[in-house]
Design a protein around this motif. Structure first.
Motif, PDB file in Angstrom:
ATOM      1  N   MET A   1       0.839  -1.198   0.000  1.00  0.00           N
ATOM      2  CA  MET A   1       0.000   0.000   0.000  1.00  0.00           C
ATOM      3  C   MET A   1       0.875   1.250   0.000  1.00  0.00           C
ATOM      4  O   MET A   1       0.580   2.217  -0.702  1.00  0.00           O
ATOM      5  CB  MET A   1      -0.937   0.008   1.204  1.00  0.00           C
ATOM      6  CG  MET A   1      -2.091  -0.960   1.061  1.00  0.00           C
ATOM      7  SD  MET A   1      -3.182  -0.986   2.497  1.00  0.00           S
ATOM      8  CE  MET A   1      -3.757   0.698   2.532  1.00  0.00           C
ATOM      9  N   GLY A   2       1.947   1.214   0.787  1.00  0.00           N
ATOM     10  CA  GLY A   2       2.871   2.350   0.825  1.00  0.00           C
ATOM     11  C   GLY A   2       3.561   2.581  -0.507  1.00  0.00           C
ATOM     12  O   GLY A   2       3.955   3.702  -0.827  1.00  0.00           O
ATOM     13  N   LEU A   3       3.697   1.517  -1.278  1.00  0.00           N
ATOM     14  CA  LEU A   3       4.304   1.618  -2.607  1.00  0.00           C
ATOM     15  C   LEU A   3       3.249   1.872  -3.688  1.00  0.00           C
ATOM     16  O   LEU A   3       3.558   1.865  -4.876  1.00  0.00           O
ATOM     17  CB  LEU A   3       5.069   0.325  -2.925  1.00  0.00           C
ATOM     18  CG  LEU A   3       6.292   0.060  -2.053  1.00  0.00           C
ATOM     19  CD1 LEU A   3       6.805  -1.356  -2.276  1.00  0.00           C
ATOM     20  CD2 LEU A   3       7.387   1.085  -2.344  1.00  0.00           C
ATOM     21  N   GLU A   4       2.010   2.093  -3.251  1.00  0.00           N
ATOM     22  CA  GLU A   4       0.872   2.363  -4.132  1.00  0.00           C
ATOM     23  C   GLU A   4       0.621   1.214  -5.117  1.00  0.00           C
ATOM     24  O   GLU A   4       0.298   1.433  -6.285  1.00  0.00           O
ATOM     25  CB  GLU A   4       1.053   3.696  -4.850  1.00  0.00           C
ATOM     26  CG  GLU A   4       1.107   4.853  -3.880  1.00  0.00           C
ATOM     27  CD  GLU A   4       1.204   6.202  -4.537  1.00  0.00           C
ATOM     28  OE1 GLU A   4       1.054   6.295  -5.771  1.00  0.00           O
ATOM     29  OE2 GLU A   4       1.435   7.172  -3.810  1.00  0.00           O
ATOM     30  N   ARG A   5       0.733   0.000  -4.593  1.00  0.00           N
ATOM     31  CA  ARG A   5       0.453  -1.213  -5.379  1.00  0.00           C
ATOM     32  C   ARG A   5      -0.748  -1.907  -4.741  1.00  0.00           C
ATOM     33  O   ARG A   5      -0.655  -2.987  -4.186  1.00  0.00           O
ATOM     34  CB  ARG A   5       1.700  -2.100  -5.404  1.00  0.00           C
ATOM     35  CG  ARG A   5       2.839  -1.453  -6.171  1.00  0.00           C
ATOM     36  CD  ARG A   5       4.192  -2.071  -5.941  1.00  0.00           C
ATOM     37  NE  ARG A   5       4.281  -3.493  -6.178  1.00  0.00           N
ATOM     38  CZ  ARG A   5       5.393  -4.217  -5.974  1.00  0.00           C
ATOM     39  NH1 ARG A   5       6.504  -3.614  -5.555  1.00  0.00           N
ATOM     40  NH2 ARG A   5       5.395  -5.501  -6.191  1.00  0.00           N
ATOM     41  N   GLN A   6      -1.912  -1.226  -4.824  1.00  0.00           N
ATOM     42  CA  GLN A   6      -3.102  -1.642  -4.101  1.00  0.00           C
ATOM     43  C   GLN A   6      -3.622  -3.023  -4.493  1.00  0.00           C
ATOM     44  O   GLN A   6      -4.099  -3.762  -3.631  1.00  0.00           O
ATOM     45  CB  GLN A   6      -4.212  -0.600  -4.274  1.00  0.00           C
ATOM     46  CG  GLN A   6      -4.123   0.573  -3.315  1.00  0.00           C
ATOM     47  CD  GLN A   6      -2.960   1.518  -3.575  1.00  0.00           C
ATOM     48  OE1 GLN A   6      -2.352   1.516  -4.624  1.00  0.00           O
ATOM     49  NE2 GLN A   6      -2.633   2.335  -2.593  1.00  0.00           N
ATOM     50  N   ASP A   7      -3.561  -3.377  -5.756  1.00  0.00           N
ATOM     51  CA  ASP A   7      -4.073  -4.690  -6.172  1.00  0.00           C
ATOM     52  C   ASP A   7      -3.290  -5.817  -5.509  1.00  0.00           C
ATOM     53  O   ASP A   7      -3.864  -6.793  -5.020  1.00  0.00           O
ATOM     54  CB  ASP A   7      -4.017  -4.849  -7.697  1.00  0.00           C
ATOM     55  CG  ASP A   7      -5.028  -3.963  -8.406  1.00  0.00           C
ATOM     56  OD1 ASP A   7      -5.991  -3.517  -7.748  1.00  0.00           O
ATOM     57  OD2 ASP A   7      -4.852  -3.725  -9.609  1.00  0.00           O
ATOM     58  N   GLU A   8      -1.977  -5.666  -5.464  1.00  0.00           N
ATOM     59  CA  GLU A   8      -1.143  -6.679  -4.822  1.00  0.00           C
ATOM     60  C   GLU A   8      -1.364  -6.682  -3.308  1.00  0.00           C
ATOM     61  O   GLU A   8      -1.349  -7.736  -2.680  1.00  0.00           O
ATOM     62  CB  GLU A   8       0.332  -6.429  -5.127  1.00  0.00           C
ATOM     63  CG  GLU A   8       0.700  -6.638  -6.580  1.00  0.00           C
ATOM     64  CD  GLU A   8       2.123  -6.225  -6.840  1.00  0.00           C
ATOM     65  OE1 GLU A   8       3.032  -7.029  -6.577  1.00  0.00           O
ATOM     66  OE2 GLU A   8       2.317  -5.072  -7.302  1.00  0.00           O
ATOM     67  N   ALA A   9      -1.557  -5.491  -2.744  1.00  0.00           N
ATOM     68  CA  ALA A   9      -1.811  -5.384  -1.303  1.00  0.00           C
ATOM     69  C   ALA A   9      -3.091  -6.118  -0.940  1.00  0.00           C
ATOM     70  O   ALA A   9      -3.134  -6.864   0.048  1.00  0.00           O
ATOM     71  CB  ALA A   9      -1.890  -3.918  -0.891  1.00  0.00           C
ATOM     72  N   GLU A  10      -4.112  -5.926  -1.746  1.00  0.00           N
ATOM     73  CA  GLU A  10      -5.393  -6.593  -1.485  1.00  0.00           C
ATOM     74  C   GLU A  10      -5.217  -8.117  -1.491  1.00  0.00           C
ATOM     75  O   GLU A  10      -5.782  -8.818  -0.646  1.00  0.00           O
ATOM     76  CB  GLU A  10      -6.424  -6.185  -2.525  1.00  0.00           C
ATOM     77  CG  GLU A  10      -7.789  -6.771  -2.277  1.00  0.00           C
ATOM     78  CD  GLU A  10      -8.817  -6.327  -3.299  1.00  0.00           C
ATOM     79  OE1 GLU A  10      -9.879  -6.968  -3.337  1.00  0.00           O
ATOM     80  OE2 GLU A  10      -8.573  -5.366  -4.043  1.00  0.00           O
ATOM     81  N   LYS A  11      -4.423  -8.631  -2.414  1.00  0.00           N
ATOM     82  CA  LYS A  11      -4.173 -10.075  -2.477  1.00  0.00           C
ATOM     83  C   LYS A  11      -3.444 -10.565  -1.231  1.00  0.00           C
ATOM     84  O   LYS A  11      -3.739 -11.649  -0.722  1.00  0.00           O
ATOM     85  CB  LYS A  11      -3.375 -10.421  -3.729  1.00  0.00           C
ATOM     86  CG  LYS A  11      -4.178 -10.261  -4.997  1.00  0.00           C
ATOM     87  CD  LYS A  11      -3.343 -10.554  -6.229  1.00  0.00           C
ATOM     88  CE  LYS A  11      -4.151 -10.262  -7.484  1.00  0.00           C
ATOM     89  NZ  LYS A  11      -3.339 -10.435  -8.699  1.00  0.00           N
ATOM     90  N   ALA A  12      -2.500  -9.771  -0.728  1.00  0.00           N
ATOM     91  CA  ALA A  12      -1.780 -10.153   0.487  1.00  0.00           C
ATOM     92  C   ALA A  12      -2.729 -10.213   1.682  1.00  0.00           C
ATOM     93  O   ALA A  12      -2.699 -11.164   2.473  1.00  0.00           O
ATOM     94  CB  ALA A  12      -0.635  -9.171   0.765  1.00  0.00           C
ATOM     95  N   PHE A  13      -3.593  -9.215   1.804  1.00  0.00           N
ATOM     96  CA  PHE A  13      -4.552  -9.212   2.914  1.00  0.00           C
ATOM     97  C   PHE A  13      -5.551 -10.349   2.773  1.00  0.00           C
ATOM     98  O   PHE A  13      -5.920 -10.993   3.764  1.00  0.00           O
ATOM     99  CB  PHE A  13      -5.285  -7.879   2.993  1.00  0.00           C
ATOM    100  CG  PHE A  13      -4.414  -6.718   3.384  1.00  0.00           C
ATOM    101  CD1 PHE A  13      -3.605  -6.782   4.510  1.00  0.00           C
ATOM    102  CD2 PHE A  13      -4.402  -5.554   2.634  1.00  0.00           C
ATOM    103  CE1 PHE A  13      -2.801  -5.711   4.894  1.00  0.00           C
ATOM    104  CE2 PHE A  13      -3.609  -4.478   3.008  1.00  0.00           C
ATOM    105  CZ  PHE A  13      -2.805  -4.565   4.119  1.00  0.00           C
ATOM    106  N   GLN A  14      -5.978 -10.622   1.555  1.00  0.00           N
ATOM    107  CA  GLN A  14      -6.905 -11.731   1.317  1.00  0.00           C
ATOM    108  C   GLN A  14      -6.278 -13.053   1.726  1.00  0.00           C
ATOM    109  O   GLN A  14      -6.928 -13.904   2.335  1.00  0.00           O
ATOM    110  CB  GLN A  14      -7.344 -11.762  -0.143  1.00  0.00           C
ATOM    111  CG  GLN A  14      -8.384 -12.822  -0.433  1.00  0.00           C
ATOM    112  CD  GLN A  14      -9.666 -12.610   0.353  1.00  0.00           C
ATOM    113  OE1 GLN A  14     -10.150 -11.492   0.499  1.00  0.00           O
ATOM    114  NE2 GLN A  14     -10.223 -13.674   0.882  1.00  0.00           N
TER     115      GLN A  14
END
Length: 64
Positions: free
Chosen positions: A44-57
Protein backbone atom coordinates in the motif's frame (compact mmCIF):
# COMPACT_ATOMS: atom_id res chain seq x y z
CA UNK A 1 11.80 -11.94 13.12
CA UNK A 2 12.00 -10.76 9.50
CA UNK A 3 8.36 -9.72 9.41
CA UNK A 4 8.77 -7.72 12.61
CA UNK A 5 11.82 -5.95 11.19
CA UNK A 6 9.79 -5.30 8.05
CA UNK A 7 7.05 -3.76 10.17
CA UNK A 8 9.53 -1.35 11.72
CA UNK A 9 11.00 -0.51 8.32
CA UNK A 10 7.52 0.15 6.98
CA UNK A 11 6.84 2.57 9.84
CA UNK A 12 10.05 4.38 8.90
CA UNK A 13 8.82 4.76 5.33
CA UNK A 14 11.16 2.12 3.92
CA UNK A 15 8.41 0.21 2.17
CA UNK A 16 10.61 -1.56 -0.38
CA UNK A 17 12.83 -2.91 2.41
CA UNK A 18 9.75 -3.91 4.42
CA UNK A 19 8.39 -5.77 1.41
CA UNK A 20 11.68 -7.65 1.00
CA UNK A 21 11.61 -8.66 4.68
CA UNK A 22 7.99 -9.83 4.44
CA UNK A 23 8.76 -11.86 1.31
CA UNK A 24 11.77 -13.47 3.02
CA UNK A 25 9.62 -14.35 6.04
CA UNK A 26 7.00 -15.88 3.75
CA UNK A 27 9.66 -17.90 1.94
CA UNK A 28 10.53 -19.46 5.29
CA UNK A 29 6.90 -19.90 6.39
CA UNK A 30 4.21 -19.42 3.73
CA UNK A 31 1.44 -19.49 6.39
CA UNK A 32 2.81 -16.60 8.49
CA UNK A 33 -0.22 -14.30 8.68
CA UNK A 34 1.65 -11.33 10.15
CA UNK A 35 4.09 -11.38 7.22
CA UNK A 36 1.16 -11.14 4.79
CA UNK A 37 -0.14 -8.14 6.73
CA UNK A 38 3.26 -6.44 6.63
CA UNK A 39 3.49 -7.26 2.94
CA UNK A 40 0.08 -5.72 2.31
CA UNK A 41 0.87 -2.54 4.22
CA UNK A 42 4.23 -2.17 2.48
CA UNK A 43 2.58 -2.64 -0.90
CA UNK A 44 0.00 0.00 0.00
CA UNK A 45 2.87 2.35 0.83
CA UNK A 46 4.30 1.62 -2.61
CA UNK A 47 0.87 2.36 -4.13
CA UNK A 48 0.45 -1.21 -5.38
CA UNK A 49 -3.10 -1.64 -4.10
CA UNK A 50 -4.07 -4.69 -6.17
CA UNK A 51 -1.14 -6.68 -4.82
CA UNK A 52 -1.81 -5.38 -1.30
CA UNK A 53 -5.39 -6.59 -1.49
CA UNK A 54 -4.17 -10.07 -2.48
CA UNK A 55 -1.78 -10.15 0.49
CA UNK A 56 -4.55 -9.21 2.91
CA UNK A 57 -6.91 -11.73 1.32
CA UNK A 58 -4.31 -14.47 1.79
CA UNK A 59 -3.93 -13.53 5.46
CA UNK A 60 -7.69 -13.84 5.89
CA UNK A 61 -7.76 -17.20 4.11
CA UNK A 62 -5.14 -18.56 6.51
CA UNK A 63 -6.72 -17.12 9.64
CA UNK A 64 -10.34 -16.08 9.14
Amino acid sequence: MLARRGHVRMQLGKNADALADADAALAANPRYVFAYCVRGLALMGLERQDEAEKAFQRAIEINP
